[in-house]
Design an enzyme around this catalytic site. Sequence first.
Site, PDB file in Angstrom:
ATOM      1  N   GLY A 143       0.802  -1.212   0.000  1.00 43.02           N
ATOM      2  CA  GLY A 143       0.000   0.000   0.000  1.00 43.02           C
ATOM      3  C   GLY A 143       0.836   1.264   0.000  1.00 43.02           C
ATOM      4  O   GLY A 143       1.849   1.365  -0.693  1.00 43.02           O
ATOM      5  N   CYS A 144       0.414   2.228   0.816  1.00 39.53           N
ATOM      6  CA  CYS A 144       1.058   3.538   0.830  1.00 39.53           C
ATOM      7  C   CYS A 144       2.522   3.486   1.277  1.00 39.53           C
ATOM      8  O   CYS A 144       3.294   4.392   0.980  1.00 39.53           O
ATOM      9  CB  CYS A 144       0.281   4.484   1.737  1.00 39.53           C
ATOM     10  SG  CYS A 144      -1.369   4.897   1.112  1.00 39.53           S
ATOM     11  N   ALA A 145       2.914   2.450   1.981  1.00 32.32           N
ATOM     12  CA  ALA A 145       4.303   2.330   2.422  1.00 32.32           C
ATOM     13  C   ALA A 145       5.227   1.820   1.321  1.00 32.32           C
ATOM     14  O   ALA A 145       6.452   1.860   1.457  1.00 32.32           O
ATOM     15  CB  ALA A 145       4.396   1.396   3.625  1.00 32.32           C
ATOM     16  N   LEU A 348       3.661   5.280   5.618  1.00 32.93           N
ATOM     17  CA  LEU A 348       2.897   4.372   6.468  1.00 32.93           C
ATOM     18  C   LEU A 348       1.964   3.554   5.590  1.00 32.93           C
ATOM     19  O   LEU A 348       1.418   4.057   4.599  1.00 32.93           O
ATOM     20  CB  LEU A 348       2.090   5.163   7.495  1.00 32.93           C
ATOM     21  CG  LEU A 348       2.904   6.109   8.378  1.00 32.93           C
ATOM     22  CD1 LEU A 348       1.980   7.065   9.121  1.00 32.93           C
ATOM     23  CD2 LEU A 348       3.743   5.319   9.363  1.00 32.93           C
TER      24      LEU A 348
END
Length: 362
Positions: A143-145, A348
């Site tokens: 994901g965003c990480a 994160l």
Amino acid sequence: MPSILSVSEVIPPFEVNQDQALLFARELFADTYKDIERLLKAFQNGQIVKRNFVKGLEWFNEDHSFEEKNNTYIESAVEFGKEAIEKCLQNESFLKKVIPCEDIEAIFFISSTGISTPSIDARIINHLPFSLHIKRVPIWGLGCAGGAVGLSRAFDYCKAYPQAKVLVLSVELCSLTFQKNDLSKSNLIGTSLFADGIACALVIGDEVSKEEYSSKPSIPSIIATQSTLMANSLDVMGWDIRNTGLFVIFSRDIPHIIEAWLKPNVMGFLSEQKMELNQINHFIAHPGGKKVLDAYVKSLDIPPVMNDISLEVLKNFGNMSSATVLYVLRRFMEQEIPRNEWGLATALGPGFSSELLLLRWQ
């Protein structure tokens, strides 16, 4: 230490401003929520001005099967991923000369918004003159990480192979995961926030001549990295995979989790490097949303101005999952940052997890 030599981005063709997105969401969600106007304030409060998608807004008014959306993901990921690689290896803003595909030893492909086997990197390699012995490392589900994790894994590789040149390619087509019939608040918030983005970074080992390739007086070296997983936090962020595709999981508690959890995580990381937070000159943060950026400031007690570049990316592109931090990094690298200044990159993602990179311009 390994260094980041070049970063590129590709802007998908269909621009949607936030007013258009708000009208779209009002029509979709109005019959479900009596307080729809209050909920729609998320579209203004998030401070996003515009975003880009691989399909026009009218495409999302229609029903599409998981198969159709995923086939669109594969087609678009190959097209725009190929373009991002070419831009990265030919980027005159960062490079004195073109770096041939044949010189690339490994490619780390990052994505969480579609499924492909063979993976997207394999499909792209068939369109570009890479060595047939190139090492492929597709990484899914971060994901965003993911963009920050990709840089960390490229750092690990280049420490082991200091003569290597490797690519980190992030392709996130978040719009194609949109669920027209999902009337949850998570989907409403996702509709206000997520976008499509493609970015590529070139990381080199310590024995590759920076002077031969770099057109900048200083570039960021990766000094250290840290991956952290929060136990028993699987429901904070991610996908719920159902028959019709990927349904967003997006906890409203994310800003509060960041405020409580991030600072000890960061301070422990810096302490291991014998550094203090006040030594960090540049904060290269994945802008998960305006509330996330505010939580960074509150948690770490940093000046809000340190988030200006992240906020600029959020305003103009939205949250493009893993690709977003690379957009932010590119804007830092375009500046003339003095040698020996320090940067902290952070993102994160699902898990719930964080990725930290300590950078030094050298």
